[in-house]
Design a protein around this motif. Structure first.
Motif, mmCIF file in Angstrom:
data_model
loop_
_atom_site.group_PDB
_atom_site.id
_atom_site.type_symbol
_atom_site.label_atom_id
_atom_site.label_comp_id
_atom_site.label_asym_id
_atom_site.label_seq_id
_atom_site.Cartn_x
_atom_site.Cartn_y
_atom_site.Cartn_z
ATOM 1 N N PHE A 93 46.590 71.897 27.780
ATOM 2 C CA PHE A 93 45.959 70.628 28.148
ATOM 3 C C PHE A 93 44.574 70.519 27.516
ATOM 4 O O PHE A 93 44.159 69.436 27.114
ATOM 5 C CB PHE A 93 45.898 70.481 29.670
ATOM 6 N N GLU A 94 43.877 71.646 27.430
ATOM 7 C CA GLU A 94 42.568 71.659 26.772
ATOM 8 C C GLU A 94 42.716 71.241 25.318
ATOM 9 O O GLU A 94 41.927 70.455 24.806
ATOM 10 C CB GLU A 94 41.967 73.058 26.795
ATOM 11 N N PRO A 101 40.459 63.283 21.794
ATOM 12 C CA PRO A 101 39.893 63.046 23.131
ATOM 13 C C PRO A 101 39.953 61.596 23.616
ATOM 14 O O PRO A 101 40.275 61.362 24.781
ATOM 15 C CB PRO A 101 38.449 63.535 23.009
ATOM 16 N N GLU A 102 39.664 60.636 22.754
ATOM 17 C CA GLU A 102 39.651 59.236 23.207
ATOM 18 C C GLU A 102 41.045 58.791 23.632
ATOM 19 O O GLU A 102 41.219 58.177 24.688
ATOM 20 C CB GLU A 102 39.109 58.303 22.119
ATOM 21 N N TRP A 167 37.856 64.850 35.018
ATOM 22 C CA TRP A 167 37.621 64.541 33.611
ATOM 23 C C TRP A 167 37.668 63.033 33.378
ATOM 24 O O TRP A 167 36.800 62.458 32.718
ATOM 25 C CB TRP A 167 38.656 65.267 32.758
ATOM 26 N N VAL A 168 38.660 62.380 33.951
ATOM 27 C CA VAL A 168 38.788 60.927 33.825
ATOM 28 C C VAL A 168 37.636 60.227 34.543
ATOM 29 O O VAL A 168 37.027 59.302 33.998
ATOM 30 C CB VAL A 168 40.161 60.449 34.354
ATOM 31 N N ALA A 169 37.322 60.673 35.762
ATOM 32 C CA ALA A 169 36.243 60.041 36.533
ATOM 33 C C ALA A 169 34.904 60.152 35.802
ATOM 34 O O ALA A 169 34.074 59.245 35.877
ATOM 35 C CB ALA A 169 36.138 60.681 37.915
ATOM 36 N N GLY A 170 34.717 61.245 35.073
ATOM 37 C CA GLY A 170 33.489 61.439 34.307
ATOM 38 C C GLY A 170 33.565 60.867 32.904
ATOM 39 O O GLY A 170 32.715 61.156 32.066
ATOM 40 N N ASP A 171 34.588 60.060 32.655
ATOM 41 C CA ASP A 171 34.784 59.394 31.368
ATOM 42 C C ASP A 171 34.846 60.382 30.205
ATOM 43 O O ASP A 171 34.369 60.094 29.113
ATOM 44 C CB ASP A 171 33.689 58.347 31.148
ATOM 45 N N GLY A 172 35.417 61.576 30.470
ATOM 46 C CA GLY A 172 35.606 62.568 29.424
ATOM 47 C C GLY A 172 34.344 63.287 28.986
ATOM 48 O O GLY A 172 34.357 64.014 28.005
ATOM 49 N N LYS A 173 33.258 63.096 29.710
ATOM 50 C CA LYS A 173 31.978 63.706 29.313
ATOM 51 C C LYS A 173 31.944 65.209 29.590
ATOM 52 O O LYS A 173 31.357 65.960 28.825
ATOM 53 C CB LYS A 173 30.821 63.024 30.051
ATOM 54 N N ARG A 174 32.564 65.636 30.695
ATOM 55 C CA ARG A 174 32.610 67.078 31.001
ATOM 56 C C ARG A 174 33.736 67.725 30.211
ATOM 57 O O ARG A 174 34.779 67.122 29.985
ATOM 58 C CB ARG A 174 32.839 67.297 32.492
ATOM 59 N N LEU A 179 36.123 72.335 33.480
ATOM 60 C CA LEU A 179 36.701 71.796 34.712
ATOM 61 C C LEU A 179 37.897 72.632 35.171
ATOM 62 O O LEU A 179 38.044 72.922 36.362
ATOM 63 C CB LEU A 179 37.115 70.337 34.517
ATOM 64 N N LEU A 180 38.741 73.042 34.227
ATOM 65 C CA LEU A 180 39.878 73.885 34.587
ATOM 66 C C LEU A 180 39.412 75.240 35.104
ATOM 67 O O LEU A 180 39.958 75.758 36.086
ATOM 68 C CB LEU A 180 40.824 74.052 33.397
#
Length: 190
Positions: A93-94, A101-102, A167-174, A179-180
């Protein structure tokens, strides 16, 4: 791979990309099959040669994930703890998040926040869980009735879902890897 198969895959990819582009600017429910087909430059009939529904266009991108996860789990060195084996397996997934990423962020957001797509994703995930639990049980030389592999895989997917949600809530910034790592540490304390 023969020419016909490559052509078929190209059309599938074009339909999926057209759907993602449309869904980036309008709601899933408002997007029609006719719009997706037109955006990909094919007919409605051609669309239905490749997909049964507009949900399938999106969820199809997950078609090989289960096999890839199982292969990654089987390739891990023996002797690793189940938590370590599963965390390393989820590096797939990483990689997806890092490569494009987008697109991955848009797709993940769409799947998590669209009830019809989320339901299809969870159906797929149930298949992945069963396959990984079976593979983990074989690795651990556990009996078919041992619950440990089933629970470990279930907890790992809960950690994955929490990481993807953040990851989604942070708009992919983290970073998804961070996160995993965080969610797996919470899910599998030492």
């Amino acid at each position: 791979m023969n020419l016909a198969h490559r052509k078929r895959q190209l059309v599938r990819d074009e339909l999926a990309e057209a759907a993602l582009k449309l869904l980036a600017i309008q709601d899933f429910e408002d997007t029609t099959i006719d719009q997706i087909a037109a955006a990909a430059g094919v007919s409605r009939r051609t669309f239905f040669r490749y997909f049964q529904s507009k949900e399938d266009v999106i969820v199809e991108s997950l078609a090989t994930v289960g096999e890839e996860l199982r292969a990654a789990l089987e390739a891990r060195p023996t002797g690793e703890r189940p938590a370590t084996v599963l965390r390393q397996t989820f590096c797939l997934f990483e990689q997806a998040c890092a490569e494009i990423p987008e697109k991955t962020l848009r797709l993940t957001r769409l799947i998590l926040h669209t009830p019809a797509l989320n339901a299809r994703y969870l159906e797929r995930q149930a298949e992945w869980k069963a396959a990984l639990a079976e593979t983990l049980a074989l690795r651990e030389k556990a009996s078919r009735h041992d619950l440990q592999p089933v629970v470990a895989v279930g907890v790992a997917f809960a950690a994955l879902d929490a990481a993807l949600g953040a990851w989604v809530a942070g708009d992919g910034k983290r970073d998804i890897a961070d996160l995993l790592d965080e969610t797996f540490t919470l899910a599998f304390p030492r």
